[in-house]
Design a protein around this motif. Structure first.
Motif, PDB file in Angstrom:
ATOM      1  N   VAL A 184       0.840  -1.203   0.000  1.00 45.07           N
ATOM      2  CA  VAL A 184       0.000   0.000   0.000  1.00 45.07           C
ATOM      3  C   VAL A 184       0.870   1.246   0.000  1.00 45.07           C
ATOM      4  O   VAL A 184       0.613   2.212  -0.744  1.00 45.07           O
ATOM      5  CB  VAL A 184      -0.945  -0.001   1.224  1.00 45.07           C
ATOM      6  N   PHE A 185       1.926   1.232   0.831  1.00 45.44           N
ATOM      7  CA  PHE A 185       2.847   2.375   0.881  1.00 45.44           C
ATOM      8  C   PHE A 185       3.479   2.600  -0.489  1.00 45.44           C
ATOM      9  O   PHE A 185       3.546   3.739  -0.976  1.00 45.44           O
ATOM     10  CB  PHE A 185       3.935   2.138   1.928  1.00 45.44           C
ATOM     11  N   ALA A 187       2.357   1.726  -3.420  1.00 46.16           N
ATOM     12  CA  ALA A 187       1.347   2.187  -4.377  1.00 46.16           C
ATOM     13  C   ALA A 187       1.118   3.692  -4.242  1.00 46.16           C
ATOM     14  O   ALA A 187       1.033   4.416  -5.246  1.00 46.16           O
ATOM     15  CB  ALA A 187       0.046   1.419  -4.165  1.00 46.16           C
ATOM     16  N   ILE A 188       1.018   4.154  -2.997  1.00 43.64           N
ATOM     17  CA  ILE A 188       0.801   5.591  -2.774  1.00 43.64           C
ATOM     18  C   ILE A 188       2.032   6.380  -3.210  1.00 43.64           C
ATOM     19  O   ILE A 188       1.916   7.449  -3.834  1.00 43.64           O
ATOM     20  CB  ILE A 188       0.473   5.855  -1.289  1.00 43.64           C
ATOM     21  N   ALA A 189       3.237   5.861  -2.888  1.00 41.79           N
ATOM     22  CA  ALA A 189       4.470   6.553  -3.271  1.00 41.79           C
ATOM     23  C   ALA A 189       4.591   6.645  -4.790  1.00 41.79           C
ATOM     24  O   ALA A 189       4.981   7.694  -5.331  1.00 41.79           O
ATOM     25  CB  ALA A 189       5.681   5.817  -2.679  1.00 41.79           C
ATOM     26  N   ALA A 191       2.120   6.599  -6.913  1.00 41.18           N
ATOM     27  CA  ALA A 191       1.106   7.557  -7.368  1.00 41.18           C
ATOM     28  C   ALA A 191       1.580   8.997  -7.185  1.00 41.18           C
ATOM     29  O   ALA A 191       1.349   9.857  -8.043  1.00 41.18           O
ATOM     30  CB  ALA A 191      -0.195   7.329  -6.602  1.00 41.18           C
ATOM     31  N   MET A 192       2.290   9.264  -6.073  1.00 44.97           N
ATOM     32  CA  MET A 192       2.788  10.610  -5.806  1.00 44.97           C
ATOM     33  C   MET A 192       3.912  10.987  -6.758  1.00 44.97           C
ATOM     34  O   MET A 192       4.279  12.164  -6.850  1.00 44.97           O
ATOM     35  CB  MET A 192       3.252  10.720  -4.349  1.00 44.97           C
ATOM     36  N   GLY A 231       4.825  14.413   3.130  1.00 47.26           N
ATOM     37  CA  GLY A 231       3.709  13.497   2.892  1.00 47.26           C
ATOM     38  C   GLY A 231       4.134  12.042   3.017  1.00 47.26           C
ATOM     39  O   GLY A 231       3.488  11.245   3.716  1.00 47.26           O
ATOM     40  N   LEU A 232       5.248  11.659   2.368  1.00 44.07           N
ATOM     41  CA  LEU A 232       5.696  10.268   2.423  1.00 44.07           C
ATOM     42  C   LEU A 232       6.317   9.914   3.773  1.00 44.07           C
ATOM     43  O   LEU A 232       6.198   8.784   4.246  1.00 44.07           O
ATOM     44  CB  LEU A 232       6.683   9.991   1.286  1.00 44.07           C
ATOM     45  N   LEU A 235       3.362   9.425   5.949  1.00 43.76           N
ATOM     46  CA  LEU A 235       2.729   8.158   5.598  1.00 43.76           C
ATOM     47  C   LEU A 235       3.490   6.982   6.208  1.00 43.76           C
ATOM     48  O   LEU A 235       2.880   6.042   6.726  1.00 43.76           O
ATOM     49  CB  LEU A 235       2.673   8.018   4.077  1.00 43.76           C
ATOM     50  N   SER A 236       4.810   7.038   6.153  1.00 39.90           N
ATOM     51  CA  SER A 236       5.608   5.961   6.746  1.00 39.90           C
ATOM     52  C   SER A 236       5.399   5.899   8.253  1.00 39.90           C
ATOM     53  O   SER A 236       5.343   4.811   8.842  1.00 39.90           O
ATOM     54  CB  SER A 236       7.095   6.145   6.413  1.00 39.90           C
TER      55      SER A 236
END
Length: 403
Positions: A184-185, A187-189, A191-192, A231-232, A235-236
């Motif tokens: 999931v992490f 995938a978001i990274a 996308a960013m 942001g990342l 998120l982490s």
């Protein structure tokens, strides 16, 4: 509390100003600025003079410094170089170092109090502080050389793999949950990185807007990078991963968005990072070193450094000796790459913080490992510069004989 934090920040700022001057005063910059920052932090820290008290506010600033360090390190990396044949060799070499470390540390109880603790030491022994090496390599004009590219290959995997190992091995979650969280992490990274890159390619109006406000008070490009980094990192932290992973991912994402680079933006990020946040991180790291703990166990300190050379450095030297594209390198060049890649500080700080927080490692042992990591920042680039000097001298002598 606010007064204490401000006094601490003032002490750190003064140290950050003095340290590069001290480093520049030494001929050929044989002692990197980072070493002076660590020593200064230890002196003003709670274990010596007690001027700097590390509270929540300073810790947050230090975490941002760590984030900037890995953002800029990740930005320096070309994914094609680390996934090519040389990169695959470097990855396999890291696996070998990890196996050797496991085989050795499991039998040395001095470094750990339980299974979680010895795994933390294993990870610490397999790291390469590529983020710390980047400014040193730039100072010595090595980044674009063959030696610099080899250090990048082995150093990158020596940073990425331990980061992932922290997530998997030092996690209290089950393996499948950890895998899910990392997916999931990732995938978001991704996308960013992909979404801004696509907007940049397809929207001329947006590119013009960013460009027009890049040099004004708005500083939109810098603010966009800060969103990416924080942001990342946030998120982490939300996913209970080490913030190093988020910062490194932000660096990769930024390179994907700006594959050709951006000199103006890089200059600004270097100014913010190396001007304030990164030296603050190293000074705070130095403040965590307890000299009395180091003084009580000097043999363990020496043993750890020797093991770093044998466990991390030697496999890299052997790998370079048997690779088809590097086996013709002279011995000194191979030794230079191996020695540089044995520099191992920031991730040691991250690993020991996790282990101490989980009660798997004593603060004394953590101080020893952080001190050892700091010493590698001093002696490894120094040894590597001596081998490079020998290479240059030998090359000069050979060319004179030929003439």
């Amino acid at each position: 509390m606010e007064q204490t934090e401000l006094v601490t920040l003032l002490a750190i700022s003064i140290c950050a100003f003095i340290c590069p001057i001290a480093s520049a005063a030494i001929p050929k910059k044989l002692i990197p600025e980072t070493v002076f920052l660590l020593i200064a932090g230890m002196i003003v820290g709670p274990h010596v003079l007690g001027i700097a008290q590390i509270g929540d506010a300073i810790t947050l600033l230090s975490d941002l410094g760590l984030g900037f360090l890995f953002l800029l390190a990740g930005y320096e990396i070309n994914p094609k170089e680390i996934t090519g044949k040389g990169g695959r060799n470097a990855f396999f070499t890291w696996l070998v170092t990890f196996g050797i470390a496991v085989a050795i540390i499991i039998f040395i109880p001095s470094f750990h109090s339980n299974e979680f603790g010895w795994l933390a030491v294993v990870i610490a022994l397999t790291t390469t502080a590529f983020g710390t090496l980047v400014p040193i390599l730039k100072e010595r004009n090595l980044m674009q050389t063959n030696i610099g590219k080899l250090i990048l290959e082995y150093g990158t995997w020596g940073e990425i793999c331990p980061i992932l190992a922290i997530a998997f091995i030092l996690s209290t979650r089950s393996t499948w949950v950890t895998v899910l969280v990392l997916v999931v992490f990732a995938a978001i990274a991704i996308a960013m990185a992909v979404i801004p890159a696509n907007i940049r390619q397809k929207s001329e109006a947006f590119v013009k807007l960013m460009s027009d406000h890049a040099e004004t008070n708005a500083q939109l490009t810098v603010r966009a990078v800060m969103i990416l980094l924080i942001g990342l990192v946030a998120l982490s932290a939300i996913f209970d991963l080490d913030i190093v992973l988020g910062a490194f991912a932000a660096g990769f994402a930024l390179r994907f968005i700006l594959p050709a680079g951006n000199n103006s933006l890089e200059h600004k990020l270097n100014g913010i990072g190396y001007g304030f946040f990164i030296p603050l991180f190293f000074i705070v790291s130095g403040a965590k070193i307890d000299p009395s703990a180091v003084g009580e166990h000097p043999l363990i300190l020496i043993l750890f450094i020797v093991m770093l050379l044998l466990i991390r450095g030697m496999p890299i030297f052997v790998s370079l000796s048997i690779r088809q594209d590097t086996k013709n390198l002279d011995t000194r060049s191979r030794a230079t790459v191996a020695i540089y890649c044995t520099t191992a500080l920031p991730l040691i700080v991250a690993v020991t913080n996790v282990a101490v927080g989980a009660g798997a490692m004593t603060t004394d042992t953590a101080s020893l490992l952080v001190a050892a990591g700091g010493i590698t920042v001093l002696i490894m680039p120094l040894l590597a510069s001596l081998t490079l000097y020998a290479i240059d001298k030998n090359s000069s002598s050979t060319s004179k004989k030929q003439n």
